[in-house]
Design a protein around this motif. Structure first.
Motif, mmCIF file in Angstrom:
data_model
loop_
_atom_site.group_PDB
_atom_site.id
_atom_site.type_symbol
_atom_site.label_atom_id
_atom_site.label_comp_id
_atom_site.label_asym_id
_atom_site.label_seq_id
_atom_site.Cartn_x
_atom_site.Cartn_y
_atom_site.Cartn_z
ATOM 1 N N LYS A 56 0.839 -1.195 0.000
ATOM 2 C CA LYS A 56 0.000 0.000 0.000
ATOM 3 C C LYS A 56 0.878 1.250 0.000
ATOM 4 O O LYS A 56 1.961 1.262 0.585
ATOM 5 C CB LYS A 56 -0.894 0.005 1.245
ATOM 6 C CG LYS A 56 -1.921 -1.121 1.319
ATOM 7 C CD LYS A 56 -3.052 -0.879 0.350
ATOM 8 C CE LYS A 56 -4.140 -1.943 0.467
ATOM 9 N NZ LYS A 56 -4.913 -1.854 1.712
ATOM 10 N N ILE A 57 0.405 2.319 -0.613
ATOM 11 C CA ILE A 57 1.161 3.567 -0.681
ATOM 12 C C ILE A 57 1.572 4.040 0.708
ATOM 13 O O ILE A 57 2.699 4.517 0.912
ATOM 14 C CB ILE A 57 0.342 4.660 -1.397
ATOM 15 C CG1 ILE A 57 0.215 4.341 -2.889
ATOM 16 C CG2 ILE A 57 0.987 6.030 -1.219
ATOM 17 C CD1 ILE A 57 -0.605 5.342 -3.667
ATOM 18 N N LYS A 58 0.680 3.894 1.669
ATOM 19 C CA LYS A 58 0.953 4.383 3.016
ATOM 20 C C LYS A 58 2.142 3.685 3.657
ATOM 21 O O LYS A 58 2.742 4.199 4.605
ATOM 22 C CB LYS A 58 -0.288 4.199 3.904
ATOM 23 C CG LYS A 58 -1.511 4.970 3.454
ATOM 24 C CD LYS A 58 -1.342 6.464 3.653
ATOM 25 C CE LYS A 58 -2.638 7.209 3.340
ATOM 26 N NZ LYS A 58 -2.497 8.668 3.519
ATOM 27 N N ALA A 59 2.509 2.507 3.151
ATOM 28 C CA ALA A 59 3.618 1.755 3.745
ATOM 29 C C ALA A 59 4.955 2.021 3.048
ATOM 30 O O ALA A 59 5.989 1.532 3.504
ATOM 31 C CB ALA A 59 3.303 0.260 3.699
ATOM 32 N N PHE A 60 4.937 2.795 1.975
ATOM 33 C CA PHE A 60 6.169 3.019 1.207
ATOM 34 C C PHE A 60 7.316 3.524 2.079
ATOM 35 O O PHE A 60 8.437 3.025 2.022
ATOM 36 C CB PHE A 60 5.933 4.032 0.079
ATOM 37 C CG PHE A 60 5.208 3.486 -1.122
ATOM 38 C CD1 PHE A 60 4.582 2.251 -1.093
ATOM 39 C CD2 PHE A 60 5.167 4.220 -2.293
ATOM 40 C CE1 PHE A 60 3.914 1.755 -2.212
ATOM 41 C CE2 PHE A 60 4.508 3.752 -3.419
ATOM 42 C CZ PHE A 60 3.875 2.519 -3.368
ATOM 43 N N SER A 61 7.037 4.566 2.860
ATOM 44 C CA SER A 61 8.113 5.219 3.612
ATOM 45 C C SER A 61 8.711 4.301 4.664
ATOM 46 O O SER A 61 9.928 4.304 4.879
ATOM 47 C CB SER A 61 7.595 6.507 4.274
ATOM 48 O OG SER A 61 6.539 6.234 5.171
ATOM 49 N N SER A 62 7.878 3.489 5.327
ATOM 50 C CA SER A 62 8.408 2.598 6.369
ATOM 51 C C SER A 62 9.242 1.477 5.750
ATOM 52 O O SER A 62 10.263 1.065 6.323
ATOM 53 C CB SER A 62 7.272 2.026 7.217
ATOM 54 O OG SER A 62 6.389 1.238 6.443
ATOM 55 N N ILE A 63 8.835 0.984 4.575
ATOM 56 C CA ILE A 63 9.614 -0.055 3.898
ATOM 57 C C ILE A 63 10.956 0.503 3.430
ATOM 58 O O ILE A 63 12.007 -0.118 3.632
ATOM 59 C CB ILE A 63 8.825 -0.632 2.709
ATOM 60 C CG1 ILE A 63 7.604 -1.409 3.217
ATOM 61 C CG2 ILE A 63 9.710 -1.538 1.849
ATOM 62 C CD1 ILE A 63 6.624 -1.771 2.134
ATOM 63 N N GLN A 64 10.928 1.693 2.834
ATOM 64 C CA GLN A 64 12.178 2.316 2.397
ATOM 65 C C GLN A 64 13.078 2.607 3.594
ATOM 66 O O GLN A 64 14.302 2.457 3.516
ATOM 67 C CB GLN A 64 11.882 3.612 1.640
ATOM 68 C CG GLN A 64 13.097 4.231 0.962
ATOM 69 C CD GLN A 64 13.684 3.361 -0.125
ATOM 70 O OE1 GLN A 64 12.971 2.916 -1.029
ATOM 71 N NE2 GLN A 64 14.984 3.099 -0.050
ATOM 72 N N GLY A 65 12.445 2.995 4.716
ATOM 73 C CA GLY A 65 13.217 3.249 5.938
ATOM 74 C C GLY A 65 13.914 2.001 6.439
ATOM 75 O O GLY A 65 15.096 2.038 6.825
ATOM 76 N N ASP A 66 13.195 0.872 6.440
ATOM 77 C CA ASP A 66 13.815 -0.397 6.862
ATOM 78 C C ASP A 66 14.951 -0.785 5.914
ATOM 79 O O ASP A 66 16.006 -1.257 6.349
ATOM 80 C CB ASP A 66 12.765 -1.511 6.896
ATOM 81 C CG ASP A 66 11.843 -1.409 8.101
ATOM 82 O OD1 ASP A 66 12.212 -0.727 9.076
ATOM 83 O OD2 ASP A 66 10.753 -2.010 8.062
ATOM 84 N N TYR A 67 14.729 -0.604 4.632
ATOM 85 C CA TYR A 67 15.751 -0.924 3.627
ATOM 86 C C TYR A 67 17.029 -0.126 3.904
ATOM 87 O O TYR A 67 18.144 -0.672 3.873
ATOM 88 C CB TYR A 67 15.202 -0.611 2.240
ATOM 89 C CG TYR A 67 16.190 -0.761 1.105
ATOM 90 C CD1 TYR A 67 16.397 -2.001 0.492
ATOM 91 C CD2 TYR A 67 16.916 0.344 0.634
ATOM 92 C CE1 TYR A 67 17.296 -2.139 -0.561
ATOM 93 C CE2 TYR A 67 17.812 0.210 -0.418
ATOM 94 C CZ TYR A 67 18.007 -1.030 -1.004
ATOM 95 O OH TYR A 67 18.901 -1.158 -2.031
ATOM 96 N N ASN A 68 16.864 1.169 4.197
ATOM 97 C CA ASN A 68 18.026 2.024 4.458
ATOM 98 C C ASN A 68 18.676 1.710 5.806
ATOM 99 O O ASN A 68 19.907 1.591 5.904
ATOM 100 C CB ASN A 68 17.611 3.498 4.419
ATOM 101 C CG ASN A 68 17.126 3.944 3.054
ATOM 102 O OD1 ASN A 68 17.496 3.357 2.041
ATOM 103 N ND2 ASN A 68 16.285 4.959 3.018
ATOM 104 N N THR A 315 -3.485 15.394 10.441
ATOM 105 C CA THR A 315 -2.767 15.090 9.216
ATOM 106 C C THR A 315 -3.217 13.738 8.683
ATOM 107 O O THR A 315 -3.818 12.952 9.416
ATOM 108 C CB THR A 315 -1.239 15.067 9.443
ATOM 109 O OG1 THR A 315 -0.578 14.816 8.188
ATOM 110 C CG2 THR A 315 -0.841 13.966 10.410
ATOM 111 N N THR A 316 -2.926 13.488 7.429
ATOM 112 C CA THR A 316 -3.169 12.162 6.848
ATOM 113 C C THR A 316 -1.851 11.522 6.412
ATOM 114 O O THR A 316 -1.860 10.483 5.763
ATOM 115 C CB THR A 316 -4.122 12.261 5.633
ATOM 116 O OG1 THR A 316 -3.559 13.152 4.665
ATOM 117 C CG2 THR A 316 -5.499 12.761 6.055
ATOM 118 N N GLU A 317 -0.726 12.142 6.779
ATOM 119 C CA GLU A 317 0.597 11.662 6.394
ATOM 120 C C GLU A 317 1.306 11.046 7.591
ATOM 121 O O GLU A 317 1.471 11.693 8.630
ATOM 122 C CB GLU A 317 1.431 12.803 5.822
ATOM 123 C CG GLU A 317 0.838 13.422 4.558
ATOM 124 C CD GLU A 317 0.705 12.415 3.429
ATOM 125 O OE1 GLU A 317 1.585 11.530 3.310
ATOM 126 O OE2 GLU A 317 -0.285 12.502 2.669
#
Length: 419
Positions: A56-68, A315-317
């Protein structure tokens, strides 16, 4: 650089063995135990150079964060299912499918996305993930494996052939017709076949001691809400003072309209919507102003109400929520899966969804290993459908239209049959 927990590393080690042998591994693990990290580590151990991650779009940032944060170096592309047409290459070494039940579990016919995915990526090894592999029926298992050429059921080209061996097919009376009901799958026959592909892990095994405590806040709505609901039950149509129409000429539409009205908004036949009752928003203002909260809602106009009442406080972010003292509002469909709201003091359920899957996934959004308890507050409007829906979903039953029709004594005129 961050390190995985011991159990996450162990599961990744198991997963890569299954993936190497069978080309599919299913991480059927409860929420908040770190499925994303397990999948990323599996990709690393598998030796994948190019990985596609569908979520889901909402999970993009957390997945990228874990990757980094964990220092992965393979090429990672993260998309949602609606963006699959933007992916031009098919040369991935591995595909990770987050919340696979939401991507592929439709039956008896596969979803449009499942068809597209199978057509493009059926030969690619894959990691499937879900905390609720088959939330409503074991029949939901078939298409989750069908998308791969390496499915343990690959001899069954279509669901109907599979159902002959694995489903107790029954007739279901819809009132106007009888159709085959494929929901009663034979799990005792299915499980031995899929077991070699699956890794199951619970929060308890991960060391979670968190308790989920649910509170009910009954909300007395304004007289206008009950007046409209009663008129709709009686007449099946209500015309507003400005001429816009609320029409409930089927039991499905009546169920949906009464439900939406119960939280203070309504959608008209022309596609426009209106806020008619701020009672639930006022309860949130009264009881939660000193806390940091996450709010779940169902209908779009409810977000309009929340923004109107709480303004810049909302917020919704997810990133903004985590980095500031703002509250966050999520619609159930976008926020029930793959989102961590552990920064919230409480979750407040502005409205309630008909789905039992939504109920269990949304209430798990605060859970973390070190948190002692999660408190969730349900705003249930009095004398509407809210309490009936809550009773159904907490007992792992979706609030279907069949349930609605049994509980409400309304006669819906039959539509004229086509000649």
């Amino acid at each position: 650089m961050k390190q995985l927990r011991d159990y996450q590393q162990d599961i990744a080690n198991q997963a890569v063995k299954i993936l190497t042998d069978k080309k599919i591994v299913y991480l059927n693990c409860m929420v908040r135990v770190g499925k994303t990290l397990m999948a990323l580590e599996t990709a690393k151990l598998y030796g994948a150079n190019k990985v596609l991650f569908i979520t889901k779009i909402k999970a993009f940032s957390s997945i990228q964060g874990d990757y980094n944060d964990f220092g992965y170096t393979f090429d990672l592309t993260i998309i949602n299912k609606e963006s699959i047409h933007k992916i031009e290459s098919n040369d991935f070494d591995l595909i990770i499918c987050d919340e696979a039940h939401g991507l592929f579990a439709a039956y008896p016919k596969p979803s449009g996305f499942a068809k597209i995915y199978k057509g493009r990526f059926s030969k690619v090894p894959m990691v499937l993930m879900s905390g609720t592999m088959n939330p409503e029926s074991y029949s939901q298992i078939y298409h989750q494996f069908w998308v791969s050429n390496y499915s343990p059921f690959k001899q069954y080209i279509k669901f109907y052939k599979w159902a002959n061996d694995y489903v107790n097919v029954k007739l279901k009376n819809l009132g106007y017709a009888k159709v085959n009901d494929y929901s009663d799958a034979k799990y005792d026959k299915i499980y031995p076949i899929i077991k070699p592909y699956i890794i199951t892990f619970t929060q308890e095994r991960a060391g979670f001691t968190t308790k989920v405590i649910e509170h009910i806040i009954p909300v007395e709505m304004q007289p206008v809400t009950y007046n409209v609901i009663n008129r709709l039950k009686r007449d099946l149509v209500v015309t507003a003072s400005d001429g816009r129409v609320i029409l409930a000429d089927t039991s499905v539409k009546l169920q949906q309209k009464i439900h939406q009205l119960g939280s203070g908004t309504i959608k008209f036949e022309d596609g426009t919507a209106k806020i008619i009752d701020y009672s639930k928003a006022n309860v949130i203002k009264e009881k939660f102003s000193e806390y940091k909260i996450g709010i779940f809602y169902k209908y779009k106009e409810e977000l309009t109400m929340l923004k109107e009442v709480f303004g810049d406080k909302l917020t919704t972010e997810l990133d903004e929520f985590n980095q500031t003292d703002k509250w966050i509002a999520y619609q159930y469909l976008s926020g029930r899966e793959g989102i961590n709201l552990s920064k919230a003091d409480y979750l407040v359920m502005f409205s309630i969804d008909f789905s039992a899957t939504t109920y269990f996934q949304a209430r798990a959004r605060m859970a973390t290993k070190d948190r002692e308890k999660n408190e969730i507050f349900w705003l249930l409007s009095k004398n509407t459908l809210d309490a009936k829906i809550y009773k159904a979903v907490m007992n792992k039953r979706s609030y279907t239209n069949d349930l609605f029709k049994k509980e409400i004594e309304i006669t819906i005129p039959k539509r004229n049959a086509r000649k």
